[in-house]
Design an enzyme around this catalytic site. Structure first.
Site: not given
Length: 324
Positions: A79, A82
């Site tokens: 991700c 993230c």
């Protein structure tokens, strides 16, 4: 993308005088016991950020939440957003110096926790206060908004549950970012930081220029591409009248401009699936140049969310079915 649920509204529903008294009593009892045993009750700075698994969730999150608000960062290695949010939350955990505890959950390794919290996409940030869970926000967010949310969370913990936080051992610097040698600055760090500061200040044009400057030299820079998509999205919706946009979209389902504007509002509001579904439907009911415009706008929104997000993968599949 503006995060959703970036507020503490509704948190007071978790509050009860009895819970507050019990939580405060538990915290005071724990400190008294530590003092009786000859300790100070202080924790090392390195324990302010912890990795949490399903097996240790009750001990590391639920039990700890009776003495300090626990912020949970749901993330994954693949991700990209993230990778922006995680280090920021870790830095803030040390800066707040025990006023909250940061628990990091790798969703790939802990899918049951992801399901229990109803996580639809990552990064997603929740809090647990005195054993009660509440959503904070989803997606990357400007630091100023994250700070505001954390301040509200800490206030709720103190006023409603008597949570006074953790005492950090001043002699421990294992987890202090200032004690860790900084990595050499990258060639575009200054420009990327300038872009983030411009976003925080509401200077969307300045943020767009800063990200474009990075991409002009490094077209593959993931952070700059994601940031540019977010800044351009915010700039597009900044002058819109949401009520009129929704009305236009409802009245003109085949109008690409109307549906694109509504999809932008969906995305800014955190309704990712709605935004994608709206544009997939627009592609379905249009043809020629209009269909291509709708398709390209949808691809732009994919860039804002991040290519590895499961919702993007699902929407790409839906788009392919419509096109082919």
């Amino acid at each position: 993308m503006q995060p959703r649920n970036m507020s503490m509204s509704g948190v007071v529903d978790l509050a009860a005088v009895k819970q507050a008294q019990e939580a405060k009593a538990k915290a005071e009892q724990a400190r008294a016991e530590a003092a009786r045993q000859g300790g100070t009750g202080a924790v090392p700075a390195s324990s302010l950020v912890i990795d949490v698994t399903e097996a240790g969730f009750e001990r590391d999150v639920l039990q700890r939440s009776t003495e300090v608000p626990v912020v949970i960062d749901f993330w994954a290695e693949w991700c990209e957003p993230c990778k922006q949010l995680g280090p920021l939350l870790e830095r803030l955990a040390h800066e707040y110096n025990g006023r909250f505890l940061l628990a990091k959950v790798d969703v790939d390794a802990n899918q049951m926790l992801m399901q229990q919290f109803g996580i639809q996409g990552i990064p997603a940030v929740f809090a647990v206060v005195a054993g009660q869970a509440l959503p904070l926000f989803q997606g990357a967010a400007p630091e100023a908004q994250i700070r505001e949310t954390l301040d509200q969370l800490i206030q709720v913990g103190e006023e409603r549950f008597g949570l006074t936080g953790l005492t950090v051992d001043p002699g421990s610097d294992a987890g202090d970012p200032a004690a860790v040698p900084e990595e050499p600055a990258g060639p575009y760090d200054a420009l990327l930081e300038a872009a983030v500061q411009a976003l925080d200040a509401g200077d969307l044009d300045g943020a767009v220029r800063a990200y474009q400057n990075v991409l002009s030299d490094d077209p593959a820079n993931t952070e700059a591409k994601l940031g540019l998509g977010q800044a351009e999205l915010l700039r597009r919706v900044s002058g819109l009248d949401p009520q009129k946009v929704r009305q236009d979209a409802a009245e003109r389902p085949a109008d690409v401009a109307a549906q694109s504007a509504a999809a932008d509002l969906d995305l800014v509001g955190g309704h990712v699936d709605d935004a994608f579904g709206r544009l997939v439907d627009t592609v379905r009911v249009t043809a020629g140049d209009d269909r291509n415009k709708a398709r390209l706008h949808l691809l732009d929104l994919f860039e804002v969310v991040g290519a590895e997000d499961p919702r993007v993968t699902a929407a790409r599949t839906a788009l392919a079915r419509v096109l082919f």
